[in-house]
Design a protein around this motif. Structure first.
Motif, PDB file in Angstrom:
ATOM      1  N   ALA A  98       0.855  -1.191   0.000  1.00 49.12           N
ATOM      2  CA  ALA A  98       0.000   0.000   0.000  1.00 49.12           C
ATOM      3  C   ALA A  98       0.889   1.239   0.000  1.00 49.12           C
ATOM      4  N   GLU A  99       0.353   2.313  -0.557  1.00 47.95           N
ATOM      5  CA  GLU A  99       1.076   3.584  -0.575  1.00 47.95           C
ATOM      6  C   GLU A  99       0.062   4.697  -0.357  1.00 47.95           C
ATOM      7  N   HIS A 100       0.369   5.570   0.595  1.00 47.01           N
ATOM      8  CA  HIS A 100      -0.547   6.657   0.931  1.00 47.01           C
ATOM      9  C   HIS A 100       0.222   7.958   1.098  1.00 47.01           C
ATOM     10  N   TYR A 101      -0.379   9.043   0.624  1.00 43.49           N
ATOM     11  CA  TYR A 101       0.160  10.364   0.921  1.00 43.49           C
ATOM     12  C   TYR A 101      -0.709  10.947   2.022  1.00 43.49           C
ATOM     13  N   ARG A 102      -0.060  11.351   3.113  1.00 45.40           N
ATOM     14  CA  ARG A 102      -0.785  11.911   4.263  1.00 45.40           C
ATOM     15  C   ARG A 102      -0.605  13.427   4.241  1.00 45.40           C
ATOM     16  N   GLU A 103      -1.591  14.116   3.736  1.00 45.51           N
ATOM     17  CA  GLU A 103      -1.535  15.568   3.533  1.00 45.51           C
ATOM     18  C   GLU A 103      -1.211  16.319   4.825  1.00 45.51           C
ATOM     19  N   ALA A 104      -1.832  15.926   5.927  1.00 44.67           N
ATOM     20  CA  ALA A 104      -1.621  16.634   7.198  1.00 44.67           C
ATOM     21  C   ALA A 104      -0.164  16.590   7.641  1.00 44.67           C
ATOM     22  N   ARG A 105       0.549  15.542   7.272  1.00 48.26           N
ATOM     23  CA  ARG A 105       1.949  15.396   7.663  1.00 48.26           C
ATOM     24  C   ARG A 105       2.915  15.693   6.513  1.00 48.26           C
ATOM     25  N   GLN A 106       2.358  15.968   5.334  1.00 44.21           N
ATOM     26  CA  GLN A 106       3.175  16.150   4.133  1.00 44.21           C
ATOM     27  C   GLN A 106       4.143  14.976   4.001  1.00 44.21           C
ATOM     28  N   SER A 107       3.578  13.783   4.109  1.00 44.26           N
ATOM     29  CA  SER A 107       4.400  12.580   4.219  1.00 44.26           C
ATOM     30  C   SER A 107       3.786  11.417   3.457  1.00 44.26           C
ATOM     31  N   TYR A 108       4.654  10.651   2.799  1.00 45.39           N
ATOM     32  CA  TYR A 108       4.249   9.385   2.213  1.00 45.39           C
ATOM     33  C   TYR A 108       4.472   8.276   3.232  1.00 45.39           C
TER      34      TYR A 108
END
Length: 138
Positions: free
Chosen positions: A38-48
């Motif tokens: 799985a791969e996710h971009y977490r906008e709140a953390r500016q992190s993949y």
């Protein structure tokens, strides 16, 4: 606790923070051959957050964060020393890494187990080990 029911069953995952997400993603997926779960971009953390798997189900979580501070690994710093991967054929894996331009230390023999091992680094200098496990232990 009895020997047949240990408190800890196995390593589930190892988490790694990369300074250059794309470069490390390529290294762990294409060069080392880990499978993307799985791969996710977490906008709140500016992190993949990239979930990767080895053949035995052990997972590696690869993270990116803006401007992570460097972590010393040499000389021997306190903390996690290295991450070791079991391999069935040391020569095949070393040749593959060398073909990808990865510097690999000379293969050595473990004085206690008699097994072959070597070290190399990920793109951020994280020390990684290859350990040639007995065929039944791979």
């Amino acid at each position: 606790m009895s020997d047949t029911n240990p408190l800890l069953a196995r390593v589930h995952h190892v988490a790694i923070i990369a300074s250059d997400y794309g470069r490390s993603r390529d290294f762990y997926t294409r060069v080392l051959g880990l499978t993307v779960l799985a791969e996710h971009y977490r906008e709140a953390r500016q992190s993949y957050k990239l979930d990767l798997a080895l053949a035995d189900g052990t997972q590696v979580e690869l993270f990116s964060f803006p401007c992570p501070p460097p972590r010393p690994s040499r000389p021997e710093a306190c903390g996690l020393r290295h991450l070791a991967f079991a391999v069935g054929d040391m020569d095949v894996v070393v040749e593959r890494l060398l073909g990808e331009g990865v510097a690999v230390e000379p293969v050595r023999l473990d004085e206690y187990t008699g097994q072959r091992y070597t070290f190399f680094q990920d793109p951020d200098g994280l020390p990684l080990e290859l350990y040639e496990a007995p065929r039944e232990g791979v």
